[in-house]
Design a protein around this motif. Structure first.
Motif, PDB file in Angstrom:
ATOM      1  N   VAL A 106      87.850 -15.305  39.356  1.00 43.81           N
ATOM      2  CA  VAL A 106      87.724 -15.995  38.063  1.00 43.81           C
ATOM      3  C   VAL A 106      88.899 -15.583  37.183  1.00 43.81           C
ATOM      4  CG1 VAL A 106      86.337 -16.241  35.958  1.00 43.81           C
ATOM      5  CG2 VAL A 106      85.200 -16.059  38.179  1.00 43.81           C
ATOM      6  N   ILE A 107      89.623 -16.559  36.678  1.00 46.33           N
ATOM      7  CA  ILE A 107      90.680 -16.218  35.717  1.00 46.33           C
ATOM      8  C   ILE A 107      90.533 -17.088  34.470  1.00 46.33           C
ATOM      9  CG2 ILE A 107      92.249 -15.409  37.528  1.00 46.33           C
ATOM     10  CD1 ILE A 107      93.936 -17.915  37.091  1.00 46.33           C
ATOM     11  N   GLN A 108      90.941 -16.511  33.338  1.00 44.85           N
ATOM     12  CA  GLN A 108      90.720 -17.178  32.044  1.00 44.85           C
ATOM     13  C   GLN A 108      91.958 -17.940  31.585  1.00 44.85           C
ATOM     14  OE1 GLN A 108      87.751 -17.012  31.083  1.00 44.85           O
ATOM     15  NE2 GLN A 108      86.997 -15.166  32.098  1.00 44.85           N
ATOM     16  N   GLY A 109      91.708 -18.856  30.662  1.00 40.01           N
ATOM     17  CA  GLY A 109      92.828 -19.522  30.026  1.00 40.01           C
ATOM     18  C   GLY A 109      92.503 -20.940  29.630  1.00 40.01           C
ATOM     19  N   ALA A 110      93.438 -21.549  28.935  1.00 40.77           N
ATOM     20  CA  ALA A 110      93.272 -22.936  28.491  1.00 40.77           C
ATOM     21  C   ALA A 110      93.661 -23.880  29.627  1.00 40.77           C
ATOM     22  CB  ALA A 110      94.141 -23.166  27.261  1.00 40.77           C
ATOM     23  N   GLY A 111      93.769 -25.155  29.279  1.00 41.33           N
ATOM     24  CA  GLY A 111      94.106 -26.171  30.275  1.00 41.33           C
ATOM     25  C   GLY A 111      95.395 -25.873  31.036  1.00 41.33           C
ATOM     26  N   THR A 112      96.320 -25.184  30.380  1.00 39.95           N
ATOM     27  CA  THR A 112      97.603 -24.903  31.052  1.00 39.95           C
ATOM     28  C   THR A 112      97.406 -24.013  32.284  1.00 39.95           C
ATOM     29  OG1 THR A 112      97.835 -23.176  29.398  1.00 39.95           O
ATOM     30  CG2 THR A 112      99.150 -25.158  29.066  1.00 39.95           C
ATOM     31  N   THR A 168      83.516  -6.391  32.148  1.00 42.67           N
ATOM     32  CA  THR A 168      84.325  -5.270  31.670  1.00 42.67           C
ATOM     33  C   THR A 168      85.814  -5.597  31.541  1.00 42.67           C
ATOM     34  OG1 THR A 168      84.445  -4.489  33.934  1.00 42.67           O
ATOM     35  CG2 THR A 168      82.717  -3.540  32.545  1.00 42.67           C
ATOM     36  N   ALA A 169      86.215  -6.791  31.971  1.00 37.21           N
ATOM     37  CA  ALA A 169      87.613  -7.195  31.788  1.00 37.21           C
ATOM     38  C   ALA A 169      87.687  -8.717  31.779  1.00 37.21           C
ATOM     39  CB  ALA A 169      88.497  -6.617  32.897  1.00 37.21           C
ATOM     40  N   SER A 170      88.884  -9.237  31.555  1.00 38.23           N
ATOM     41  CA  SER A 170      89.031 -10.687  31.380  1.00 38.23           C
ATOM     42  C   SER A 170      88.913 -11.488  32.672  1.00 38.23           C
ATOM     43  CB  SER A 170      90.403 -10.991  30.777  1.00 38.23           C
ATOM     44  OG  SER A 170      90.527 -10.394  29.520  1.00 38.23           O
ATOM     45  N   HIS A 171      89.440 -10.918  33.754  1.00 34.83           N
ATOM     46  CA  HIS A 171      89.541 -11.686  35.003  1.00 34.83           C
ATOM     47  C   HIS A 171      88.816 -10.945  36.127  1.00 34.83           C
ATOM     48  CE1 HIS A 171      92.684 -13.503  32.596  1.00 34.83           C
ATOM     49  NE2 HIS A 171      93.285 -12.324  32.518  1.00 34.83           N
ATOM     50  N   TYR A 172      88.556 -11.681  37.193  1.00 38.42           N
ATOM     51  CA  TYR A 172      87.959 -11.057  38.379  1.00 38.42           C
ATOM     52  C   TYR A 172      88.767 -11.547  39.573  1.00 38.42           C
ATOM     53  CZ  TYR A 172      84.304  -8.827  41.058  1.00 38.42           C
ATOM     54  OH  TYR A 172      83.614  -7.968  41.882  1.00 38.42           O
ATOM     55  N   VAL A 173      89.560 -10.650  40.132  1.00 35.26           N
ATOM     56  CA  VAL A 173      90.498 -11.044  41.186  1.00 35.26           C
ATOM     57  C   VAL A 173      90.439 -10.030  42.325  1.00 35.26           C
ATOM     58  CG1 VAL A 173      92.960 -11.386  41.736  1.00 35.26           C
ATOM     59  CG2 VAL A 173      92.043 -12.222  39.560  1.00 35.26           C
ATOM     60  N   ASN A 174      90.417 -10.537  43.533  1.00 33.11           N
ATOM     61  CA  ASN A 174      90.436  -9.683  44.726  1.00 33.11           C
ATOM     62  C   ASN A 174      89.296  -8.665  44.730  1.00 33.11           C
ATOM     63  OD1 ASN A 174      91.664  -9.354  47.208  1.00 33.11           O
ATOM     64  ND2 ASN A 174      92.875  -7.597  46.519  1.00 33.11           N
ATOM     65  N   GLY A 175      88.140  -9.106  44.304  1.00 28.96           N
ATOM     66  CA  GLY A 175      86.940  -8.267  44.396  1.00 28.96           C
ATOM     67  C   GLY A 175      86.759  -7.277  43.266  1.00 28.96           C
ATOM     68  N   ILE A 227      77.872 -24.217  36.380  1.00 33.93           N
ATOM     69  CA  ILE A 227      79.060 -24.906  36.917  1.00 33.93           C
ATOM     70  C   ILE A 227      79.811 -23.983  37.884  1.00 33.93           C
ATOM     71  CG2 ILE A 227      81.276 -25.974  36.329  1.00 33.93           C
ATOM     72  CD1 ILE A 227      80.025 -26.864  33.642  1.00 33.93           C
ATOM     73  N   ALA A 228      79.897 -22.697  37.521  1.00 31.28           N
ATOM     74  CA  ALA A 228      80.597 -21.737  38.388  1.00 31.28           C
ATOM     75  C   ALA A 228      79.935 -21.658  39.762  1.00 31.28           C
ATOM     76  CB  ALA A 228      80.622 -20.361  37.727  1.00 31.28           C
ATOM     77  N   ALA A 229      78.606 -21.783  39.793  1.00 35.99           N
ATOM     78  CA  ALA A 229      77.890 -21.689  41.072  1.00 35.99           C
ATOM     79  C   ALA A 229      77.800 -23.036  41.784  1.00 35.99           C
ATOM     80  CB  ALA A 229      76.488 -21.133  40.833  1.00 35.99           C
ATOM     81  N   TRP A 230      77.643 -24.111  41.041  1.00 35.53           N
ATOM     82  CA  TRP A 230      77.563 -25.429  41.688  1.00 35.53           C
ATOM     83  C   TRP A 230      78.866 -25.727  42.445  1.00 35.53           C
ATOM     84  CZ3 TRP A 230      74.885 -29.994  38.643  1.00 35.53           C
ATOM     85  CH2 TRP A 230      73.533 -29.684  38.440  1.00 35.53           C
ATOM     86  N   LYS A 231      79.974 -25.193  41.955  1.00 35.88           N
ATOM     87  CA  LYS A 231      81.241 -25.395  42.656  1.00 35.88           C
ATOM     88  C   LYS A 231      81.445 -24.308  43.715  1.00 35.88           C
ATOM     89  CE  LYS A 231      83.383 -27.682  38.676  1.00 35.88           C
ATOM     90  NZ  LYS A 231      82.887 -29.005  39.054  1.00 35.88           N
ATOM     91  N   GLY A 232      81.139 -23.066  43.329  1.00 28.49           N
ATOM     92  CA  GLY A 232      81.407 -21.948  44.239  1.00 28.49           C
ATOM     93  C   GLY A 232      80.523 -21.956  45.483  1.00 28.49           C
ATOM     94  N   LEU A 292      82.646 -15.830  29.634  1.00 29.30           N
ATOM     95  CA  LEU A 292      81.982 -14.620  30.142  1.00 29.30           C
ATOM     96  C   LEU A 292      81.139 -14.818  31.407  1.00 29.30           C
ATOM     97  CD1 LEU A 292      80.868 -13.086  26.704  1.00 29.30           C
ATOM     98  CD2 LEU A 292      83.009 -12.732  27.965  1.00 29.30           C
ATOM     99  N   CYS A 293      80.358 -15.897  31.450  1.00 26.01           N
ATOM    100  CA  CYS A 293      79.314 -16.004  32.482  1.00 26.01           C
ATOM    101  C   CYS A 293      79.856 -16.087  33.907  1.00 26.01           C
ATOM    102  CB  CYS A 293      78.421 -17.202  32.204  1.00 26.01           C
ATOM    103  SG  CYS A 293      77.563 -17.068  30.634  1.00 26.01           S
ATOM    104  N   ALA A 294      80.955 -16.820  34.100  1.00 22.76           N
ATOM    105  CA  ALA A 294      81.476 -16.974  35.467  1.00 22.76           C
ATOM    106  C   ALA A 294      81.893 -15.616  36.039  1.00 22.76           C
ATOM    107  CB  ALA A 294      82.654 -17.935  35.480  1.00 22.76           C
ATOM    108  N   LEU A 295      82.318 -14.699  35.161  1.00 26.09           N
ATOM    109  CA  LEU A 295      82.704 -13.359  35.631  1.00 26.09           C
ATOM    110  C   LEU A 295      81.509 -12.657  36.284  1.00 26.09           C
ATOM    111  CD1 LEU A 295      84.848 -12.357  32.528  1.00 26.09           C
ATOM    112  CD2 LEU A 295      85.734 -12.672  34.859  1.00 26.09           C
ATOM    113  N   LYS A 296      80.314 -12.896  35.725  1.00 23.62           N
ATOM    114  CA  LYS A 296      79.114 -12.275  36.300  1.00 23.62           C
ATOM    115  C   LYS A 296      78.784 -12.880  37.668  1.00 23.62           C
ATOM    116  CE  LYS A 296      77.329  -9.401  34.340  1.00 23.62           C
ATOM    117  NZ  LYS A 296      77.747  -7.976  34.152  1.00 23.62           N
TER     118      LYS A 296
END
Ligand code: NDP
Length: 481
Positions: free
Chosen positions: A201-207, A4-11, A155-160, A180-184
């Motif tokens: 989870v936060i979005q963005g390019a390499g920067t 429902t949004a771009s990032h997932y922060v602090n629960g 990848i999100a789970a293998w690391k998390g 999208l998937c890592a947000l889930k």
């Protein structure tokens, strides 16, 4: 189903419209299916602050409870496998036939496995005569995970999963291509009981990845990406003496001897080059076939590849989907042109499909020589290079003549040769009469330029924790004066 949004922060989900827009494209049609925003400095700061604040309490939680949260998340993932697989298919373009068995299920395996290990991460008692010592396995702190676009849920789970099992918190930055998937994964961890800030989870390019890696609050970085990016991220981590795991690319050999089961060898070559439209780091893209079976192998390979069902990845009958993006498709096409111009023999495919979406035919080149570009560089698309060889000694020298060392395999009926050959291949994962199976129970990672560290298995624990030694003096202290 969509986040429902771009990032997932602090629960919780978090939006900041001030961030640059990242359109999410379904590669099968070119349609935009979502829009996320790149993390602004405020979002990056919120993620780092919340991961830092949550870490001590998470580490102090009774380990069996921490593990139970991960195992509950695994159960939720399995219950929602269908919808998570559909999202993965939209995010990446991979056929639903694949995503139903290889993505959320693999993520769930990691959460279950490391959830089970959480309560076993103990130290040891070391007797020293009268004195004694003990060791403790302690977390590193805030870990940053940075993902590639081919397996965004996995990848999100293998690391998390190992990070959280060890008592760390994580900020994960997915690839811009597949946000999208890592947000889930984050949403499900919260639902399973992970406290706010434990997995963000936060979005963005390499920067954005670079800002996370360089922040002094980050203790460790784990990257899945190309060898070129790996060198940059590893150097940035080293500048502040941070822990690092680098899961990078490969140009792996698949060696087929003349006594091999031909149908199995053909199946392996197909899986090792065309699964996920060839977008798999451990693929066996240099297929070495012993000379006397070469033509039989090529003819059966071409016959079976012609049976690929190329189509809409949402259709369960499709077993070969589009590539992830126009950009990757263009890179793959340029490698095919190089293959042709450098004299490789085109056996199958080679063309972009004349229809919407990022479709290219599964492509097979024969008579490939070691010096050709397609035999030296990672393509990360559905292009197989078949090379011929005569002897075991010769093929081993050629198989190892690469800076990369992620994987490799041998197909033979000769038991002693099988072991001799895989022992001689300089790679982190090698298979005998099989290819590309990477269950959570066994370590995965590269040698040489393919990376450092290992994911999965108990080995991953070493990379998300550190040992602390406690020396216990039992007698009065003596000094020289
Ligand atoms: P990239 O190396 O281009 O990117 C990987 C990730 O790193 C992306 O999220 C990217 O952001 C980010 N990134 C780029 N530059 C920096 C930087 N300076 N600091 C921090 N983060 C940065 O790889 P791809 O996404 O193109 O993935 C394909 C590659 O991944 C292939 O080479 C493949 O072999 C490898 N790979 C390795 C695997 C393994 O386990 N060994 C598994 C899967 C893939 P963004 O792209 O959003 O700008």
């Amino acid at each position: 189903m969509q986040p429902t949004a771009s990032h997932y922060v602090n629960g919780a989900y978090l939006e900041d419209d001030a961030g640059a827009e990242i359109p999410v494209i379904f590669p099968a049609t070119g349609e935009q299916i979502a829009l996320v925003h790149e993390a602004t400095p405020a979002v990056i700061e919120a993620a780092l602050a919340s991961a830092k604040a949550a870490q001590a309490d998470w580490a102090a939680m009774v380990p069996v409870e921490r593990g139970r949260i991960l195992r509950r998340a695994a159960d939720i993932m399995r219950e929602r496998n269908r919808e998570l697989s559909e999202l993965e298919t939209l995010d990446t373009g991979k056929p639903i036939q694949e995503t139903l068995v290889a993505d959320a299920t693999s993520a769930a395996d990691a959460l279950e496995y490391f959830g089970g290990l959480a309560a076993t991460l103990t130290g040891e008692h070391v007797p020293l005569g009268g004195d004694w010592a003990y060791t403790m396995r302690v977390p590193l702190g805030v870990c940053v995970g940075i993902g590639a676009w081919n397996y965004p849920t996995q990848i999100a789970a293998w690391k998390g999963a190992p990070a959280l099992a060890c008592g760390n918190t994580m900020i994960f930055k997915p690839s811009e291509q597949t946000p999208l998937c890592a947000l889930k994964v984050a949403e499900i961890l919260t639902e399973a009981g992970a406290p706010p800030g434990v997995y963000n989870v936060i979005q963005g390019a390499g920067t954005v990845g670079k800002s996370l890696v360089e922040d002094p609050r980050t203790a460790k970085v784990s990257l899945t990406g190309s060898a070129a990016t790996g060198k940059k991220v590893y150097a940035a981590a080293a500048a502040q003496m941070k822990h690092a795991t680098m899961e990078l690319g490969g140009k792996s050999p698949l060696i087929i001897f003349d006594d091999a089961d031909l149908e199995s060898a053909v199946s392996a070559a197909i899986n090792a080059n065309f699964y996920a439209s060839g977008q798999v780091c451990s693929n066996g893209t240099r297929v070495f076939v012993q000379n006397d079976i070469k033509e039989a192998f090529l003819s059966r390979l071409a016959e079976r590849t012609a049976q690929a069902i190329i189509g809409d990845p949402r259709d369960e009958a499709t077993n070969f989907g589009p590539m992830v993006s126009e950009e990757q498709l263009a890179i793959t096409c340029s490698f095919i042109e190089k293959g042709l111009s450098e004299g490789a023999r085109l056996i199958h495919g080679g063309k972009r499909l004349d229809q919407p979406g990022c479709y290219i035919e599964p492509t097979i080149f024969a008579d490939v020589t070691d010096d050709m570009t397609i035999a030296r560089e990672e393509i990360f698309g559905p292009v197989m290079s078949v090379l011929d060889f005569d002897t075991e000694d010769e093929v081993l020298i050629r198989a190892n003549a690469t800076e990369l060392g992620l994987s490799g395999a041998v197909f033979t009926a000769d038991l002693t040769r099988a072991h001799r050959v895989v022992h001689a291949i300089d790679a982190g994962s090698v298979w005998i009469n099989q290819y590309n199976l990477t269950p959570v129970e066994v370590p995965f990672g590269g040698m040489k330029g393919s990376g450092v560290g290992r994911e999965n298995s108990r080995a991953a624990i070493e990379h998300y924790s550190q040992l602390k030694t406690v020396y216990v003096g039992m007698s009065p202290v003596e000094a020289a004066f």
